[in-house]
Motif scaffolding. Structure first.
Motif, short mmCIF file in Angstrom:
data_model
loop_
_atom_site.label_atom_id
_atom_site.label_comp_id
_atom_site.label_asym_id
_atom_site.label_seq_id
_atom_site.Cartn_x
_atom_site.Cartn_y
_atom_site.Cartn_z
N ASN A 1 -10.52 4.98 11.42
CA ASN A 1 -11.89 4.61 11.81
C ASN A 1 -11.83 3.81 13.11
OD1 ASN A 1 -14.37 3.34 12.08
ND2 ASN A 1 -14.56 2.81 9.92
N ARG B 1 -5.11 -5.74 2.71
CA ARG B 1 -4.83 -4.31 2.64
C ARG B 1 -6.10 -3.48 2.45
NH1 ARG B 1 -2.29 -3.07 -3.37
NH2 ARG B 1 -4.04 -3.90 -4.55
N HIS C 1 -19.48 9.82 12.15
CA HIS C 1 -18.56 8.70 12.34
C HIS C 1 -17.40 8.90 11.37
CE1 HIS C 1 -16.73 4.89 12.40
NE2 HIS C 1 -17.29 4.43 11.30
N GLY D 1 -16.45 -3.28 0.71
CA GLY D 1 -16.18 -1.84 0.81
C GLY D 1 -17.11 -0.98 -0.03
N GLN D 2 -17.36 -1.42 -1.25
CA GLN D 2 -18.18 -0.62 -2.17
C GLN D 2 -19.62 -0.52 -1.66
OE1 GLN D 2 -18.28 2.00 -4.44
NE2 GLN D 2 -16.43 0.90 -4.97
N THR E 1 0.86 -1.19 0.00
CA THR E 1 0.00 0.00 0.00
C THR E 1 0.89 1.24 0.00
OG1 THR E 1 -1.91 1.03 1.06
CG2 THR E 1 -0.21 0.18 2.54
N CYS F 1 -20.46 0.87 14.31
CA CYS F 1 -20.05 2.28 14.24
C CYS F 1 -21.15 3.25 14.63
CB CYS F 1 -19.55 2.60 12.84
SG CYS F 1 -18.29 1.45 12.28
N ASN G 1 -14.32 7.79 6.64
CA ASN G 1 -13.67 8.03 5.37
C ASN G 1 -14.10 9.42 4.88
OD1 ASN G 1 -13.50 8.20 2.51
ND2 ASN G 1 -13.35 5.97 2.37
#
Ligand code: UT7
Length: 325
Positions: free
Chosen positions: A282, A152, A252, A217-218, A28, A113, A255
């Motif tokens: 996060n 990652r 929260h 993730g998406q 990364t 969260c 991102n």
């Protein structure tokens, strides 16, 4: 009189891991992480810092800042998805023991969260319903313990820490005015830990990766943007507020791209959002109280200010609070 925030405390592990340090052991880069998330660093707890330890430190900080003795606490709520023990006892019970407040009730609240937003509403309910006079609501997470450091796509996102508020009665017109608490259970497996529970019990055959956090993730990104707009817009509408009336939105801290997109869609100036994921990444249920604590220390929070919180994440839970500080 209604329930409101008397003080905010926090605890962050001293070990600070930069994106560059992660890039030493993972494929990364600082550039990728910053441009995709706004995250620059995260704090990682040591073996001597389980979730209950961080929660206790944050609670002690909140009590000291309020000038309230621990004997006045009636109830302890810990919002966490990384408890010291997987199922029981509750992490809140360990905080109760270590704070030294015999007989005070305590329980964990698991809403990922959104845990802190749920916790504020539950704490307010206990006070307004006459069950408790002072409630500690703590968001505490050791996400590094459930992170798959070989993945990652998730490992760069999370950090450890704790934030706590002491709730008590405040003057009319101030305090927690409104809360929205929602779930889209159809997305339960979009962000979850696949094994270890009663549906997929741990066995010698368990794939190690299934004991770590796993995320689409998406899917979570799209959900997060949509519900951010929904919660902030609805809290404003229900309480007769326009963006001009709001002093801060404390989201929260997942991102910055989620927040940018939500702010644009809701037509709310980005400056109204308080963001600190650059430093802490996060931290799930700890992220909102950690942000409130940092704002408090900077002197940004003044009595009478109108604050919205908005949480979203695993579950898929989402919600928020309207607080007059
Ligand atoms: O509390 C709620 C928690 N959840 C979240 O906040 C997550 C919400 N989702 C997101 O924020 C985004 O989906 C991520 C930041 C997780 C991912 O961003 P993305 O723009 O959706 O990236 P992607 O998953 O589509 O991956 C794009 C590329 C892929 O490479 P290829 O297949 O295009 O060659 C990934 O393998 O980026 C690659 N990639 C990485 N590269 C460098 C994924 N993770 C990394 C990484 N470093 N850490």
């Amino acid at each position: 009189m209604t329930a409101g925030v008397l003080s905010v405390g926090s605890y962050v592990p001293t070990r600070r891991v930069s994106n560059d340090e992660l890039a030493l052991t993972m494929d990364t880069s600082d550039e990728w992480i910053r441009s995709h998330t706004g995250i620059g660093n995260r704090h990682i707890a040591s073996d001597d810092e389980p979730t209950s330890f961080m929660a206790l430190r944050a609670a002690e900080d909140a009590l000291a800042r309020a000038g309230v003795s621990k004997e006045e606490v009636d109830q302890i709520i810990v919002a966490t998805i990384t408890p010291d023990y997987r199922d029981f006892p509750a992490t809140a019970n360990l905080v109760q023991r270590d704070l030294g407040v015999p007989h005070v009730g305590s329980f964990d609240l698991k809403a990922a969260c959104t845990g802190f937003a749920y916790g504020l509403a539950v704490g307010r309910g206990l006070i307004d319903g006459g069950v408790a006079k002072k409630v500690l609501v703590i968001g505490a997470e050791k996400l590094s313990a459930i992170t798959n450091w070989e993945d990652r796509s998730t490992a760069v996102l999370f950090g450890d820490g704790a934030g706590a508020v002491l709730l008590g009665s405040v003057d009319e017109g101030r305090g927690i005015q409104d809360s929205i608490l929602r779930t889209d259970g159809t997305g339960a497996e979009a962000l979850f830990m696949p094994a270890g529970g009663t549906s997929t019990r741990f066995s010698p055959e368990t794939v190690p990766q299934d004991l770590f956090l796993k995320m689409d993730g998406q899917k979570v990104y799209n959900f997060a943007v949509r519900v951010n707009v929904e919660i902030v817009s609805e809290l404003m509408e229900r309480n007769g507020l326009t963006p001009d009336d709001i002093d801060y939105i404390v989201p929260h801290q997942a991102n910055f791209r989620i927040i940018h997109a939500a702010a644009r869609r809701a037509k709310i100036p980005l400056e109204k959002y308080y963001l600190n994921m650059e430093e802490y990444a996060n931290t799930s249920s700890a992220s909102i109280p950690l942000a409130l604590s940092e704002m408090d220390r900077k002197g940004l929070l003044k009595p009478g200010m109108r604050i919205l919180t908005v949480g979203f994440g695993g579950g898929l839970t989402y919600g928020g609070n309207y607080i007059v500080w």
